[in-house]
Design an enzyme around this catalytic site. Sequence first.
Site, PDB file in Angstrom:
ATOM      1  N   GLU A 138       0.510   6.594  -6.378  1.00 14.74           N
ATOM      2  CA  GLU A 138       0.061   7.853  -5.863  1.00 14.74           C
ATOM      3  C   GLU A 138       0.497   9.576  -6.742  1.00 14.74           C
ATOM      4  O   GLU A 138      -0.028   9.995  -7.540  1.00 14.74           O
ATOM      5  CB  GLU A 138      -0.929   7.476  -5.498  1.00 14.74           C
ATOM      6  CG  GLU A 138      -1.982   8.373  -5.599  1.00 14.74           C
ATOM      7  CD  GLU A 138      -3.321   8.015  -4.437  1.00 14.74           C
ATOM      8  OE1 GLU A 138      -2.836   8.502  -3.002  1.00 14.74           O
ATOM      9  OE2 GLU A 138      -3.760   6.870  -4.246  1.00 14.74           O
TER      10      GLU A 138
ATOM     11  N   LYS B 248       0.680  -1.385   0.045  1.00 10.96           N
ATOM     12  CA  LYS B 248       0.283  -0.018   0.328  1.00 10.96           C
ATOM     13  C   LYS B 248       0.136   1.381   0.200  1.00 10.96           C
ATOM     14  O   LYS B 248       0.517   2.713  -0.323  1.00 10.96           O
ATOM     15  CB  LYS B 248      -0.973   0.015   0.954  1.00 10.96           C
ATOM     16  CG  LYS B 248      -1.743   1.164   1.347  1.00 10.96           C
ATOM     17  CD  LYS B 248      -2.963   1.159   0.005  1.00 10.96           C
ATOM     18  CE  LYS B 248      -3.679   2.348   0.029  1.00 10.96           C
ATOM     19  NZ  LYS B 248      -3.103   3.390   0.943  1.00 10.96           N
TER      20      LYS B 248
END
Length: 320
Positions: free
Chosen positions: A171, A164
Amino acid sequence: MQIGLVGLGKMGGNMRERIRAAGHTVVGYDTNPDLSDVGHMADLVDRLDGPRAVWVMVPAGTVTQHVIDQLGSLLKPGDTVVDGGNSRWTDDEKHAKELGARGIGFVDAGVSGGVWGLEHGYALMVGGEEEDVQRLKPIFDALKPDGPYGYVHAGRVGAGHFAKMVHNGIEYAMMQAYAEGWELLEKVDSVDNVREVFRSWQNGTVIRSWLLDLVVDALDEDAHLEKLRGYADDSGEGRWTVEAALDNAVPLPAITASLFARFSSRQEDSPQMRMVAALRKQFGGHAVASADQPGPATPATPATSATPGSPGSPGSPDGA
């Protein structure tokens, strides 16, 4: 299946609703009594049949450690704790060791989905022992998006949060690329409909994505992002990604540059950071600063009340 859920903020509350909609029993605890199903964490544990499973959805660091310590004293051998917050993967190894000494299993779950997860599901990256992970599979299946994708058992303890973390680093770089393109389009005289240029990219282009859709949503709300100040915070996971790259001698020029661009936003108003701030608000309800606001960013949405060192503080694991 029964599960306890500690922390009912922006994501935790929606996760409780999605799990219940799948037919499972959720007992939730939050320091905000208006959100909580029980008065104390001990009540949550008492309401669950053994072997118990408790999902922790609180801010990383001190708050998570506080909750893990409490659960360690309340749970029994054979029970399992899931940390679904944005904890650093090295903390997972520590928590697994602490709980393991009491016979309690530990699973780390990187969760992506933000404020949209209730409707569309959450992408889950999970780390832990196979036995612990499989026991929780009905809950993972309830939370994940419909279809074959959106869930992975990434590896041993720490793998979920590490995956993650890398997701959030990527991102950072993607948001920065959209922001830079937006600023350049806004700068030239020949392009007079920047918002519709972005909208035209939503179909048939190689850069279409959910983030691009959110760019268009943000521009529909504020065509030139004039209501925002060019300030974008960083959640910490971008820094962890760069640190991990240094430790493993892996070059990450795009992700590293996007992190440093966040830092530049704190020196002066940055047009690129207005776009990054707008995107963070769109997908995660993160804090933004208005154009006339000189100080730190203020919450974009009402926050769940919480005190330091206790569960319930809001925060999206989509912490980019």
